[in-house]
Scaffold this motif. Structure first.
Motif, PDB file in Angstrom:
ATOM      1  N   ALA A  19       6.019  -5.761  -3.006  1.00  0.00           N
ATOM      2  CA  ALA A  19       4.931  -4.953  -3.060  1.00  0.00           C
ATOM      3  C   ALA A  19       4.884  -4.138  -4.392  1.00  0.00           C
ATOM      4  O   ALA A  19       5.619  -3.927  -5.077  1.00  0.00           O
ATOM      5  CB  ALA A  19       4.868  -3.953  -1.749  1.00  0.00           C
ATOM      6  N   ARG A  20       3.570  -4.572  -4.960  1.00  0.00           N
ATOM      7  CA  ARG A  20       2.995  -3.683  -6.004  1.00  0.00           C
ATOM      8  C   ARG A  20       1.573  -2.837  -5.621  1.00  0.00           C
ATOM      9  O   ARG A  20       1.182  -3.139  -4.789  1.00  0.00           O
ATOM     10  CB  ARG A  20       2.926  -4.458  -7.213  1.00  0.00           C
ATOM     11  N   PRO A  21       1.438  -1.836  -6.780  1.00  0.00           N
ATOM     12  CA  PRO A  21       0.296  -1.163  -6.353  1.00  0.00           C
ATOM     13  C   PRO A  21      -0.816  -2.351  -6.075  1.00  0.00           C
ATOM     14  O   PRO A  21      -0.956  -3.222  -6.785  1.00  0.00           O
ATOM     15  CB  PRO A  21       0.166  -0.456  -7.735  1.00  0.00           C
ATOM     16  N   GLY A  22      -1.728  -1.888  -5.059  1.00  0.00           N
ATOM     17  CA  GLY A  22      -2.654  -2.886  -4.659  1.00  0.00           C
ATOM     18  C   GLY A  22      -2.391  -3.833  -3.190  1.00  0.00           C
ATOM     19  O   GLY A  22      -3.189  -4.222  -2.661  1.00  0.00           O
ATOM     20  N   SER A  23      -1.056  -3.718  -3.136  1.00  0.00           N
ATOM     21  CA  SER A  23      -0.477  -4.337  -2.093  1.00  0.00           C
ATOM     22  C   SER A  23      -0.894  -3.717  -0.709  1.00  0.00           C
ATOM     23  O   SER A  23      -0.815  -2.529  -0.553  1.00  0.00           O
ATOM     24  CB  SER A  23       0.992  -4.643  -1.959  1.00  0.00           C
ATOM     25  N   VAL A  24      -0.836  -4.317   0.438  1.00  0.00           N
ATOM     26  CA  VAL A  24      -1.038  -3.547   1.555  1.00  0.00           C
ATOM     27  C   VAL A  24       0.341  -3.454   2.506  1.00  0.00           C
ATOM     28  O   VAL A  24       1.301  -4.492   2.180  1.00  0.00           O
ATOM     29  CB  VAL A  24      -1.984  -4.556   2.806  1.00  0.00           C
ATOM     30  N   ILE A  25       0.728  -2.360   2.650  1.00  0.00           N
ATOM     31  CA  ILE A  25       2.159  -1.870   3.093  1.00  0.00           C
ATOM     32  C   ILE A  25       2.117  -1.118   4.439  1.00  0.00           C
ATOM     33  O   ILE A  25       1.348  -0.316   4.784  1.00  0.00           O
ATOM     34  CB  ILE A  25       2.729  -1.011   2.014  1.00  0.00           C
ATOM     35  N   PRO A  26       2.969  -1.858   5.376  1.00  0.00           N
ATOM     36  CA  PRO A  26       3.222  -1.222   6.728  1.00  0.00           C
ATOM     37  C   PRO A  26       4.062   0.051   6.500  1.00  0.00           C
ATOM     38  O   PRO A  26       5.101   0.144   5.866  1.00  0.00           O
ATOM     39  CB  PRO A  26       3.934  -1.948   7.378  1.00  0.00           C
ATOM     40  N   VAL A  27       3.766   1.307   7.024  1.00  0.00           N
ATOM     41  CA  VAL A  27       4.304   2.494   6.918  1.00  0.00           C
ATOM     42  C   VAL A  27       4.603   3.356   8.291  1.00  0.00           C
ATOM     43  O   VAL A  27       4.120   2.504   9.367  1.00  0.00           O
ATOM     44  CB  VAL A  27       3.512   3.686   6.088  1.00  0.00           C
ATOM     45  N   ALA A  51       1.381   2.289  10.619  1.00  0.00           N
ATOM     46  CA  ALA A  51      -0.054   1.999  10.054  1.00  0.00           C
ATOM     47  C   ALA A  51       0.139   1.117   9.053  1.00  0.00           C
ATOM     48  O   ALA A  51       1.291   0.880   8.399  1.00  0.00           O
ATOM     49  CB  ALA A  51      -0.545   3.421   9.759  1.00  0.00           C
ATOM     50  N   THR A  52      -1.030   0.717   8.367  1.00  0.00           N
ATOM     51  CA  THR A  52      -1.105  -0.139   7.177  1.00  0.00           C
ATOM     52  C   THR A  52      -1.928   0.482   6.053  1.00  0.00           C
ATOM     53  O   THR A  52      -2.994   0.875   6.606  1.00  0.00           O
ATOM     54  CB  THR A  52      -1.503  -1.627   7.336  1.00  0.00           C
ATOM     55  N   PHE A  53      -1.486   0.622   4.989  1.00  0.00           N
ATOM     56  CA  PHE A  53      -2.376   1.207   3.801  1.00  0.00           C
ATOM     57  C   PHE A  53      -2.338   0.365   2.708  1.00  0.00           C
ATOM     58  O   PHE A  53      -1.123  -0.224   2.280  1.00  0.00           O
ATOM     59  CB  PHE A  53      -1.982   2.654   3.793  1.00  0.00           C
ATOM     60  N   THR A  54      -3.217   0.337   1.653  1.00  0.00           N
ATOM     61  CA  THR A  54      -3.187  -0.127   0.440  1.00  0.00           C
ATOM     62  C   THR A  54      -2.520   0.909  -0.400  1.00  0.00           C
ATOM     63  O   THR A  54      -2.758   1.900  -0.722  1.00  0.00           O
ATOM     64  CB  THR A  54      -4.473  -0.594   0.034  1.00  0.00           C
ATOM     65  N   TRP A  55      -1.578   0.404  -1.194  1.00  0.00           N
ATOM     66  CA  TRP A  55      -0.789   1.200  -2.065  1.00  0.00           C
ATOM     67  C   TRP A  55      -1.687   1.478  -3.394  1.00  0.00           C
ATOM     68  O   TRP A  55      -1.788   0.500  -4.140  1.00  0.00           O
ATOM     69  CB  TRP A  55       0.537   0.527  -2.488  1.00  0.00           C
ATOM     70  N   GLY A  56      -1.956   2.759  -3.563  1.00  0.00           N
ATOM     71  CA  GLY A  56      -2.856   3.331  -4.675  1.00  0.00           C
ATOM     72  C   GLY A  56      -3.791   3.963  -4.263  1.00  0.00           C
ATOM     73  O   GLY A  56      -4.956   3.296  -3.739  1.00  0.00           O
ATOM     74  N   PHE A  57      -4.150   5.213  -4.711  1.00  0.00           N
ATOM     75  CA  PHE A  57      -5.383   5.759  -4.516  1.00  0.00           C
ATOM     76  C   PHE A  57      -6.578   5.354  -5.705  1.00  0.00           C
ATOM     77  O   PHE A  57      -5.827   5.236  -6.910  1.00  0.00           O
ATOM     78  CB  PHE A  57      -5.320   7.393  -4.648  1.00  0.00           C
ATOM     79  N   ARG A  58      -7.685   5.591  -5.264  1.00  0.00           N
ATOM     80  CA  ARG A  58      -8.706   5.103  -6.093  1.00  0.00           C
ATOM     81  C   ARG A  58      -9.254   6.464  -6.414  1.00  0.00           C
ATOM     82  O   ARG A  58      -9.931   7.082  -5.446  1.00  0.00           O
ATOM     83  CB  ARG A  58      -9.761   4.059  -5.842  1.00  0.00           C
ATOM     84  N   GLU A  59      -9.438   6.888  -7.680  1.00  0.00           N
ATOM     85  CA  GLU A  59     -10.245   8.264  -7.954  1.00  0.00           C
ATOM     86  C   GLU A  59     -11.242   7.958  -9.127  1.00  0.00           C
ATOM     87  O   GLU A  59     -11.192   7.112  -9.899  1.00  0.00           O
ATOM     88  CB  GLU A  59      -9.160   9.304  -8.651  1.00  0.00           C
ATOM     89  N   PRO A  60     -12.243   8.731  -9.002  1.00  0.00           N
ATOM     90  CA  PRO A  60     -13.614   8.560  -9.958  1.00  0.00           C
ATOM     91  C   PRO A  60     -13.387   8.782 -11.278  1.00  0.00           C
ATOM     92  O   PRO A  60     -13.995   7.999 -12.184  1.00  0.00           O
ATOM     93  CB  PRO A  60     -14.638   9.438  -9.262  1.00  0.00           C
ATOM     94  N   TRP A  61     -12.281   9.583 -11.632  1.00  0.00           N
ATOM     95  CA  TRP A  61     -12.109   9.813 -13.068  1.00  0.00           C
ATOM     96  C   TRP A  61     -11.227   8.766 -13.775  1.00  0.00           C
ATOM     97  O   TRP A  61     -11.040   8.892 -15.105  1.00  0.00           O
ATOM     98  CB  TRP A  61     -11.486  11.264 -13.230  1.00  0.00           C
ATOM     99  N   GLY A  62     -10.439   7.839 -12.707  1.00  0.00           N
ATOM    100  CA  GLY A  62      -9.452   6.892 -13.285  1.00  0.00           C
ATOM    101  C   GLY A  62      -9.833   5.627 -13.334  1.00  0.00           C
ATOM    102  O   GLY A  62     -11.169   5.280 -12.440  1.00  0.00           O
ATOM    103  N   THR A  63      -9.204   4.825 -14.260  1.00  0.00           N
ATOM    104  CA  THR A  63      -9.702   3.252 -14.250  1.00  0.00           C
ATOM    105  C   THR A  63      -8.731   2.256 -13.405  1.00  0.00           C
ATOM    106  O   THR A  63      -8.853   1.289 -13.305  1.00  0.00           O
ATOM    107  CB  THR A  63      -9.656   2.865 -15.815  1.00  0.00           C
ATOM    108  N   GLY A  68      -7.097   5.153   3.973  1.00  0.00           N
ATOM    109  CA  GLY A  68      -6.552   3.906   3.998  1.00  0.00           C
ATOM    110  C   GLY A  68      -5.542   3.454   2.838  1.00  0.00           C
ATOM    111  O   GLY A  68      -5.366   2.574   2.704  1.00  0.00           O
ATOM    112  N   ARG A  69      -5.439   4.604   2.063  1.00  0.00           N
ATOM    113  CA  ARG A  69      -4.696   4.430   0.833  1.00  0.00           C
ATOM    114  C   ARG A  69      -3.572   5.321   0.842  1.00  0.00           C
ATOM    115  O   ARG A  69      -3.371   6.263   1.309  1.00  0.00           O
ATOM    116  CB  ARG A  69      -5.734   4.595  -0.510  1.00  0.00           C
ATOM    117  N   LEU A  70      -2.573   4.729   0.090  1.00  0.00           N
ATOM    118  CA  LEU A  70      -1.087   5.357   0.101  1.00  0.00           C
ATOM    119  C   LEU A  70      -0.700   5.469  -1.337  1.00  0.00           C
ATOM    120  O   LEU A  70      -0.910   4.918  -2.531  1.00  0.00           O
ATOM    121  CB  LEU A  70       0.049   4.263   0.693  1.00  0.00           C
ATOM    122  N   SER A  71       0.172   6.651  -1.469  1.00  0.00           N
ATOM    123  CA  SER A  71       0.768   6.844  -2.851  1.00  0.00           C
ATOM    124  C   SER A  71       2.275   7.112  -2.456  1.00  0.00           C
ATOM    125  O   SER A  71       2.591   8.000  -1.283  1.00  0.00           O
ATOM    126  CB  SER A  71       0.199   8.036  -3.613  1.00  0.00           C
TER     127      SER A  71
END
Length: 252
Positions: free
Chosen positions: A44-52, A77-89, A162-165
């Protein structure tokens, strides 16, 4: 900065939860297969769906023994690895445990902590290089880390919408030759602390022994959609709501 790990299948996370219920060492039962850690289809890498594993923290009750640390239930639960923030690309996929008071992390650290069960995780050396298996050119060498004597490592995480860090801390003596940060590896017996109000005291991981080896070339990873059973996540659409009634299991 950890951006790669070997995760478990959803059904295996269910097995981990069952072992936590029984209070037996996770991953050491006879039913666990002796699988290699370098499974290309489970990387898994950032963007992958991960069971936690998620939990419902409760307020501490002084003088009630173990219940004063955690009496809340746990569930998959299952989350996508990586938060999305409005200030980031890009994706924000690591969270420093020292950053608990920053606005970006405060609410998740206080109310939405989780555990990421993995077989291993990877860090890239800041200075050491090795020939790339793809083209032979020098590239930063990557190392694979495991917990000695344990087929599964439990890593702290936080989640939102739904996102994970993955939570990180200062590197210990096993990690520091490779990187100055490391994932927050948590011992099984420390789970009540992680899900309780005093989780910050787990920042010191100097006593957490790690085994390390240079990463070996693997076959190209297979895309990793979750199996059909992943729809059994304890959280509803967006994984941002309250636990679904009847799906949470008490840890103790």
């Amino acid at each position: 900065m950890c951006g790669k790990c070997v995760i478990l299948e959803y059904d295996e996370v269910l097995d981990v939860i069952h072992e936590l219920e029984l209070g037996v060492p996770v991953g050491l039962g006879a039913d666990w297969p002796a699988r290699p850690t370098r499974c290309g289809d489970l990387v898994a890498r950032p963007g992958s769906v991960i069971p936690v594993i998620v939990a419902q923290p409760v307020a501490a009750t002084p003088g009630v023994g173990r219940g004063s640390q955690l009496a809340g239930p746990i569930a998959p639960a299952t989350f996508t690895w990586g938060f999305r923030e409005p200030w980031g690309t890009g994706l924000v996929f690591n969270t420093r445990i020292e950053s608990t008071d920053k606005p970006l992390w405060r609410d998740s650290m206080e109310h939405r902590r989780c555990i990421i069960p993995v077989r291993s995780f990877f860090e890239t050396s800041a200075t050491e290089t090795a020939p790339s298996p793809r083209d032979g050119r020098p590239a930063k060498r990557s190392y694979e880390f495991t917990v000695p004597g344990r087929p599964i490592a439990l890593i702290g995480g936080v989640w939102k919408d739904g996102r994970l860090s993955m939570v990180t801390t200062e590197a210990n003596r096993w990690m520091v030759p490779v990187h100055h940060r490391m994932p927050l590896v948590i011992h099984q017996e420390e789970l009540p602390v992680w899900f309780g109000p005093d989780y910050r005291r787990l920042a010191d991981r100097s006593s957490v022994e790690l085994a390390v080896a240079p990463e070996q070339p693997t076959a190209p990873p297979t895309p990793h959609p979750m199996s059909g059973s992943a729809s059994g996540s304890a959280y509803g659409p967006g994984a941002g709501g309250n636990p679904t009634p009847g799906t949470m299991t008490p840890l103790f």
